[in-house]
Design an enzyme around this catalytic site. Structure first.
Site, PDB file in Angstrom:
ATOM      1  N   LYS A   1       2.137  -4.229   6.139  1.00  0.00           N
ATOM      2  CA  LYS A   1       2.787  -3.989   5.121  1.00  0.00           C
ATOM      3  C   LYS A   1       3.858  -3.560   5.568  1.00  0.00           C
ATOM      4  CE  LYS A   1      -1.460  -4.894   3.775  1.00  0.00           C
ATOM      5  NZ  LYS A   1      -1.656  -5.789   2.994  1.00  0.00           N
TER       6      LYS A   1
ATOM      7  N   TYR B   1      -2.016  -1.025  10.774  1.00  0.00           N
ATOM      8  CA  TYR B   1      -1.930  -1.940   9.399  1.00  0.00           C
ATOM      9  C   TYR B   1      -1.276  -1.734   8.626  1.00  0.00           C
ATOM     10  CZ  TYR B   1      -3.815  -1.891   4.758  1.00  0.00           C
ATOM     11  OH  TYR B   1      -3.883  -2.455   3.554  1.00  0.00           O
TER      12      TYR B   1
ATOM     13  N   SER C   1       0.347  -1.040  -0.139  1.00  0.00           N
ATOM     14  CA  SER C   1       0.087   0.230  -0.208  1.00  0.00           C
ATOM     15  C   SER C   1       1.062   1.386   0.029  1.00  0.00           C
ATOM     16  CB  SER C   1      -0.990  -0.102   0.923  1.00  0.00           C
ATOM     17  OG  SER C   1      -1.585   1.464   1.418  1.00  0.00           O
TER      18      SER C   1
HETATM   19  P1  NAD Z   1     -11.366  -6.980   1.502  1.00  0.00           P
HETATM   20  O1  NAD Z   1     -11.005  -7.049   2.227  1.00  0.00           O
HETATM   21  O2  NAD Z   1     -12.612  -6.619   0.216  1.00  0.00           O
HETATM   22  O3  NAD Z   1     -11.089  -8.415   0.874  1.00  0.00           O
HETATM   23  C1  NAD Z   1      -9.700  -8.992   1.994  1.00  0.00           C
HETATM   24  C2  NAD Z   1     -10.147 -10.145   1.785  1.00  0.00           C
HETATM   25  O4  NAD Z   1      -9.517 -11.193   2.056  1.00  0.00           O
HETATM   26  C3  NAD Z   1     -11.580 -10.550   2.251  1.00  0.00           C
HETATM   27  O5  NAD Z   1     -12.179 -11.384   1.775  1.00  0.00           O
HETATM   28  C4  NAD Z   1     -11.643 -10.779   3.189  1.00  0.00           C
HETATM   29  O6  NAD Z   1     -12.834 -11.961   3.288  1.00  0.00           O
HETATM   30  C5  NAD Z   1     -10.119 -12.104   3.090  1.00  0.00           C
HETATM   31  N1  NAD Z   1      -9.222 -12.615   4.992  1.00  0.00           N
HETATM   32  C6  NAD Z   1      -8.767 -11.915   5.057  1.00  0.00           C
HETATM   33  N2  NAD Z   1      -8.454 -12.233   5.687  1.00  0.00           N
HETATM   34  C7  NAD Z   1      -7.738 -14.055   5.601  1.00  0.00           C
HETATM   35  C8  NAD Z   1      -7.482 -14.747   6.209  1.00  0.00           C
HETATM   36  N3  NAD Z   1      -6.389 -15.042   7.309  1.00  0.00           N
HETATM   37  N4  NAD Z   1      -7.928 -16.169   5.385  1.00  0.00           N
HETATM   38  C9  NAD Z   1      -8.527 -16.236   4.166  1.00  0.00           C
HETATM   39  N5  NAD Z   1      -9.212 -14.937   4.380  1.00  0.00           N
HETATM   40  C10 NAD Z   1      -9.077 -13.810   4.888  1.00  0.00           C
HETATM   41  O7  NAD Z   1     -10.244  -6.266   1.270  1.00  0.00           O
HETATM   42  P2  NAD Z   1      -9.366  -5.441  -0.583  1.00  0.00           P
HETATM   43  O8  NAD Z   1      -9.912  -3.964  -0.534  1.00  0.00           O
HETATM   44  O9  NAD Z   1      -9.114  -6.419  -1.361  1.00  0.00           O
HETATM   45  O10 NAD Z   1      -7.414  -5.747   0.218  1.00  0.00           O
HETATM   46  C11 NAD Z   1      -6.779  -6.133  -0.216  1.00  0.00           C
HETATM   47  C12 NAD Z   1      -5.632  -6.256  -0.175  1.00  0.00           C
HETATM   48  O11 NAD Z   1      -5.211  -5.331  -0.954  1.00  0.00           O
HETATM   49  C13 NAD Z   1      -4.911  -6.700   1.311  1.00  0.00           C
HETATM   50  O12 NAD Z   1      -4.098  -7.063   1.866  1.00  0.00           O
HETATM   51  C14 NAD Z   1      -4.675  -4.728   1.405  1.00  0.00           C
HETATM   52  O13 NAD Z   1      -4.615  -4.615   2.473  1.00  0.00           O
HETATM   53  C15 NAD Z   1      -4.398  -4.179   0.104  1.00  0.00           C
HETATM   54  N6  NAD Z   1      -5.097  -3.090   0.110  1.00  0.00           N
HETATM   55  C16 NAD Z   1      -6.156  -2.081  -0.107  1.00  0.00           C
HETATM   56  C17 NAD Z   1      -5.989  -0.834  -0.404  1.00  0.00           C
HETATM   57  C18 NAD Z   1      -7.277  -0.936  -0.208  1.00  0.00           C
HETATM   58  O14 NAD Z   1      -8.071   1.096  -0.155  1.00  0.00           O
HETATM   59  N7  NAD Z   1      -9.090  -1.442  -0.166  1.00  0.00           N
HETATM   60  C19 NAD Z   1      -4.921  -0.077  -0.219  1.00  0.00           C
HETATM   61  C20 NAD Z   1      -4.062  -0.494  -0.314  1.00  0.00           C
HETATM   62  C21 NAD Z   1      -3.416  -2.433  -0.244  1.00  0.00           C
HETATM   63  C1  WQD Z   2      -9.275  10.059   1.321  1.00  0.00           C
HETATM   64  C2  WQD Z   2      -9.525  11.110   1.304  1.00  0.00           C
HETATM   65  C3  WQD Z   2     -10.037  12.071   3.352  1.00  0.00           C
HETATM   66  C4  WQD Z   2     -13.353  10.214   4.003  1.00  0.00           C
HETATM   67  C5  WQD Z   2      -6.405   4.444   3.269  1.00  0.00           C
HETATM   68  C6  WQD Z   2      -5.849   3.766   4.156  1.00  0.00           C
HETATM   69  C7  WQD Z   2      -4.457   3.697   3.483  1.00  0.00           C
HETATM   70  C8  WQD Z   2      -4.876   3.064   1.506  1.00  0.00           C
HETATM   71  C9  WQD Z   2      -6.649   3.875   1.365  1.00  0.00           C
HETATM   72  C10 WQD Z   2      -4.708   0.584   2.298  1.00  0.00           C
HETATM   73  C11 WQD Z   2      -8.969  11.515   2.379  1.00  0.00           C
HETATM   74  C12 WQD Z   2     -10.915  12.112   2.648  1.00  0.00           C
HETATM   75  C13 WQD Z   2     -12.381  10.479   3.872  1.00  0.00           C
HETATM   76  C14 WQD Z   2     -14.995  10.856   4.499  1.00  0.00           C
HETATM   77  C15 WQD Z   2     -12.984  12.341   3.619  1.00  0.00           C
HETATM   78  N1  WQD Z   2      -6.214   1.860   2.594  1.00  0.00           N
HETATM   79  N2  WQD Z   2     -12.752  11.767   3.514  1.00  0.00           N
HETATM   80  N3  WQD Z   2     -14.697  12.054   3.920  1.00  0.00           N
HETATM   81  O1  WQD Z   2      -6.324   7.877   3.897  1.00  0.00           O
HETATM   82  O2  WQD Z   2      -5.933   7.949   1.336  1.00  0.00           O
HETATM   83  O3  WQD Z   2      -6.145   5.632   2.840  1.00  0.00           O
HETATM   84  O4  WQD Z   2      -6.849   3.801   2.391  1.00  0.00           O
HETATM   85  O5  WQD Z   2      -3.807   0.321   2.598  1.00  0.00           O
HETATM   86  O6  WQD Z   2      -3.853   3.077   4.190  1.00  0.00           O
HETATM   87  O7  WQD Z   2      -4.999   4.806   5.303  1.00  0.00           O
HETATM   88  O8  WQD Z   2      -8.327   6.601   1.979  1.00  0.00           O
HETATM   89  O9  WQD Z   2     -10.978   6.798   1.227  1.00  0.00           O
HETATM   90  O10 WQD Z   2     -10.235   6.857   3.564  1.00  0.00           O
HETATM   91  O11 WQD Z   2      -9.595   8.726   2.461  1.00  0.00           O
HETATM   92  O12 WQD Z   2     -12.959  13.631   3.866  1.00  0.00           O
HETATM   93  O13 WQD Z   2     -15.551  11.193   4.687  1.00  0.00           O
HETATM   94  O14 WQD Z   2     -10.642  11.333   1.758  1.00  0.00           O
HETATM   95  O15 WQD Z   2      -9.640  12.610   4.474  1.00  0.00           O
HETATM   96  O16 WQD Z   2      -8.145  12.732   2.110  1.00  0.00           O
HETATM   97  P1  WQD Z   2      -6.858   7.366   2.740  1.00  0.00           P
HETATM   98  P2  WQD Z   2      -9.713   7.198   2.548  1.00  0.00           P
END
Ligand code: NAD
Ligand code: WQD
Length: 340
Positions: A154, A150, A125
């Site tokens: 990563k 969290y 991330s």
């Molecule tokens: P999500 O929660 O929708 O998907 C994760 C899936 O993993 C879920 O279906 C959950 O049920 C499953 N899961 C969790 N722990 C498990 C385990 N121990 N065994 C089996 N299944 C398990 O999340 P997402 O948004 O699809 O994110 C996927 C990956 O990407 C994660 O590693 C997350 O940290 C990373 N990521 C997400 C974002 C984001 O903003 N969505 C941003 C950066 C990184």
């Molecule tokens: C986006 C922008 C808020 C909600 C998160 C995780 C990061 C990564 C991506 C996994 C920001 C603003 C939000 C609201 C708002 N995930 N906001 N009102 O903060 O970039 O990151 O998701 O790895 O680890 O921290 O994403 O969608 O929460 O916010 O104004 O009700 O929207 O301040 O500027 P963020 P977000």
């Protein structure tokens, strides 16, 4: 057909990646414990791909389950999405996050080694950069001390991959550092399923749009940005899914030990207020919002330098911010029509 295991494949990014893999001729196999997803995702996948994607229900920390999957399928690679991702919850329950996110990677790496499976794509991330000193942020930009447990998971998982590769293990791994994934499959058969009140911007926006939430609060308009609200790099989830297919295919041509990492964003930053404007345009309705105080821990501005992934993986984003918001909105409308 080459088989790719997708851990967390029923989740938001994993399910869209399953579609992208099928479209590129791979056979995805899903393992998911449904701790943050629903089983009807599998029906959505069937509607889109026309096939039932094999799915094992269970925990990736369960080595006997992993061994069963690895012995039943000759895998060409693994994409490891399974993790907990709620930043706020991770500060309240750090052990839950360290336990799941780190131990599941260890269990997976050990099983891969045991079965001679070399190729791994890992979900990292942009959170590892914190507030970077230079923008756009490059892969070589130093990581910052993590703001949350969290984010720290990563960083630690990236370090585990580096150490494992340095040890000359038979591992070829790519970490993808995602910026802000939004959008849904254009069919609206799959999309993001936030549980409870969304903390991410776009699900909050679309829920406000359909009236589930009364009002969106913009967290601060006094930042040093063009309109005072924070800047992020919002990437369509199908473009992000495609990056995984490119990464897996790239690894097929590399010899273990190998490690690399890539940013996955659009290369463009947008403010919160720009997201609201674009949403109002695609949904053809005004959004009820107010300006509130800053959210503690928020990064002011971050967007990706995408030169490396473009050059080395030949990956390019195709969707605009408006496309992404239109697909998020259509998904929200489809969800609102579904019986609870
Ligand atoms: P999500 O929660 O929708 O998907 C994760 C899936 O993993 C879920 O279906 C959950 O049920 C499953 N899961 C969790 N722990 C498990 C385990 N121990 N065994 C089996 N299944 C398990 O999340 P997402 O948004 O699809 O994110 C996927 C990956 O990407 C994660 O590693 C997350 O940290 C990373 N990521 C997400 C974002 C984001 O903003 N969505 C941003 C950066 C990184
Ligand atoms: C986006 C922008 C808020 C909600 C998160 C995780 C990061 C990564 C991506 C996994 C920001 C603003 C939000 C609201 C708002 N995930 N906001 N009102 O903060 O970039 O990151 O998701 O790895 O680890 O921290 O994403 O969608 O929460 O916010 O104004 O009700 O929207 O301040 O500027 P963020 P977000």
């Amino acid at each position: 057909m080459e088989k790719i295991l997708i851990t967390g494949g029923a989740g938001y990014i994993g399910s869209h990646t399953a579609v992208a893999l099928v479209e590129s001729g791979y056979q995805p196999i899903i393992v998911d414990d449904f701790s943050n997803s629903e089983k009807n995702v599998l029906e959505g996948l069937k509607k889109i791909t026309g096939q039932s994607i094999p799915c094992y229900e269970g925990d990736c920390n369960d080595r006997s389950l992993l061994e069963k999957i690895f012995s039943e399928h000759a895998l060409a690679g693994v994409i490891h999405f399974a993790a907990y991702k709620a930043v706020g919850e991770s500060t309240e329950k750090p052990l839950k996050y360290y336990g799941n996110n780190i131990f599941s990677l260890l269990a997976l790496l050990e099983t891969m080694e045991k079965f001679g499976v070399e190729n791994l794509v890992f979900s990292s991330s942009c959170t590892v950069y914190g507030q970077p000193d230079e923008l756009p942020v490059k892969e070589s930009t130093p990581r910052k001390v993590a703001e949350s447990p969290y984010g720290n998971t990563k960083k630690i998982c990236e370090d585990i991959l580096v150490d494992q590769v340095r040890s000359q293990a038979k591992l070829a791994a790519i970490a993808l550092r995602y910026f802000n994934p939004i959008g849904a499959h254009p069919s609206s058969h799959i999309g993001e399923l936030p549980i409870g009140v969304p903390s991410n911007l776009v699900p909050f926006v679309t829920q406000t749009g359909v009236g589930i939430r009364k009002e969106l609060t913009v967290f601060g308009d006094d930042y040093n940005t063009p309109d005072g609200s924070c800047v992020r790099d919002y990437i369509h989830v199908m473009d992000l899914a495609e990056a995984h297919v490119k990464a897996i295919s790239y690894l097929r041509g590399k010899n273990a030990p190998f490690y690399d990492l890539f940013n996955v964003g659009t290369g463009t930053g947008n403010t919160v207020l720009e997201v609201i404007q674009a949403f109002e345009k695609v949904s053809e309705q005004p959004l009820n919002y107010k300006i509130g105080p800053r959210r503690p821990g928020d990064v002011e501005k971050v967007w990706a330098d995408t030169g490396k992934i473009t050059r080395e993986l030949d990956w390019h984003p195709h969707y605009t911010l408006e496309d992404s918001l239109r697909d998020s909105w259509n998904w929200q409308l489809a969800l609102s029509k579904k019986p609870a």
